[in-house]
Design a protein around this motif. Structure first.
Motif, PDB file in Angstrom:
ATOM      1  N   LYS A 173      16.945 -24.738 -42.547  1.00 28.67           N
ATOM      2  CA  LYS A 173      17.263 -23.340 -42.863  1.00 28.67           C
ATOM      3  C   LYS A 173      18.768 -23.092 -42.739  1.00 28.67           C
ATOM      4  CE  LYS A 173      12.786 -21.425 -41.491  1.00 28.67           C
ATOM      5  NZ  LYS A 173      12.053 -20.586 -40.490  1.00 28.67           N
ATOM      6  N   ALA A 233      20.549 -24.479 -45.761  1.00 32.47           N
ATOM      7  CA  ALA A 233      20.485 -23.556 -46.895  1.00 32.47           C
ATOM      8  C   ALA A 233      21.429 -22.369 -46.684  1.00 32.47           C
ATOM      9  CB  ALA A 233      19.052 -23.073 -47.091  1.00 32.47           C
ATOM     10  N   ASP A 234      21.462 -21.841 -45.472  1.00 29.85           N
ATOM     11  CA  ASP A 234      22.350 -20.712 -45.176  1.00 29.85           C
ATOM     12  C   ASP A 234      23.817 -21.063 -45.405  1.00 29.85           C
ATOM     13  OD1 ASP A 234      20.195 -19.155 -44.465  1.00 29.85           O
ATOM     14  OD2 ASP A 234      20.421 -19.486 -42.302  1.00 29.85           O
ATOM     15  N   LYS A 258      19.629 -25.351 -51.893  1.00 32.57           N
ATOM     16  CA  LYS A 258      19.098 -24.146 -52.517  1.00 32.57           C
ATOM     17  C   LYS A 258      17.880 -23.635 -51.733  1.00 32.57           C
ATOM     18  CE  LYS A 258      20.492 -25.268 -57.261  1.00 32.57           C
ATOM     19  NZ  LYS A 258      19.993 -25.542 -58.638  1.00 32.57           N
ATOM     20  N   GLN A 259      17.749 -22.337 -51.686  1.00 29.05           N
ATOM     21  CA  GLN A 259      16.611 -21.746 -51.002  1.00 29.05           C
ATOM     22  C   GLN A 259      15.295 -22.198 -51.618  1.00 29.05           C
ATOM     23  OE1 GLN A 259      16.771 -19.965 -48.246  1.00 29.05           O
ATOM     24  NE2 GLN A 259      14.553 -19.622 -48.101  1.00 29.05           N
ATOM     25  N   GLU A 316      12.076 -23.941 -49.765  1.00 29.58           N
ATOM     26  CA  GLU A 316      10.732 -23.360 -49.805  1.00 29.58           C
ATOM     27  C   GLU A 316       9.690 -24.330 -50.347  1.00 29.58           C
ATOM     28  OE1 GLU A 316      11.363 -19.841 -52.083  1.00 29.58           O
ATOM     29  OE2 GLU A 316      12.350 -18.777 -50.416  1.00 29.58           O
TER      30      GLU A 316
END
Length: 225
Positions: free
Chosen positions: A178, A181-182, A187-188, A192
């Motif tokens: 996470k 990605a932040d 990529k988000q 996911e």
């Protein structure tokens, strides 16, 4: 190239063979989708990990799904395979020849493949797999799920990928992904696609809705080629 184990002779799949993966891996005799399970060749220090591996194996078989995995009879790998086989489902093992010095190949598999390298092993497993699940494990397990997620990021497959977060084992890795990605390095949507499930039942429910027998992995697009 051939190699004998006990009284059985096996063809060794090589890196050259996987340039034509459909010829190297014949899936025509399969009667069910196979789920690739990445997990440790050790049992870990908490019995909850072996319990989870055995429960996953039972649930896969009970729900009409088989197994493709690293081929060993030890650790969590052996535990999940034992239960799949006992449940009457198909189980395919894939193990590099050099690892036979360190891991004992399971003797009751539907099919055992020997390969020349780890890379060939992972490609053969990916070809067989209709989905991927990661149980707890060590460096090899982490490498496998990260590589298959990278392959998905590079559009080499569209198969479900599940992190089975037993006992919070992957909490720190999930937190780091996470953060990755932040910080703009992932990529988000790719984050996911790595679906986190905290129980076997949750993972099986997801697999029942998405798993179908898929086509070949596109080895022409594989990372490094």
């Amino acid at each position: 190239m051939q190699m004998k184990i006990n009284n059985d002779t096996y063809e060794v799949i090589t890196s050259q063979d996987i340039t034509n993966i459909e010829k190297a891996v014949d899936k025509s005799a399969l009667t069910m989708p196979l789920v690739a399970v990445y997990c440790g060749s050790r049992l870990g220090n908490d019995e909850v990990y072996e319990q989870a591996a055995r429960e996953l194996g039972r649930e896969l078989a009970d729900n009409g799904m088989g197994l493709v995995y690293g081929g060993a009879s030890i650790g969590l790998m052996g535990a999940v395979a034992d239960e799949v086989i006992q449940g009457g489902a198909q189980a395919v093992g894939v193990i590099p020849t050099f690892m036979l010095k360190h891991e004992i190949a399971h003797e009751q598999l539907t099919r055992l493949h020997l390969t020349d390298t780890m890379h060939t092993r992972k490609t053969v497993m990916a070809e067989y797999a209709d989905a991927f699940i990661t149980l707890p494990g060590g460096l090899g397990t982490l490498e496998e799920i990260m590589e298959i997620a990278t392959w998905r990021q590079l559009y080499q497959h569209e198969k479900p990928m599940i992190i089975l977060n037993i006992n919070g084992f992957y909490d720190r890795m999930i937190e780091h992904l996470k953060y990755t990605a932040d910080q703009g390095f992932m990529k988000q949507e790719d984050l996911e696609r790595l679906v986190v499930c905290n129980s076997i039942s949750e993972a099986i429910d997801m697999l029942k809705t998405v798993v179908t027998i898929e086509g070949a992995v596109d080895t022409e697009k594989m990372a490094g080629n």
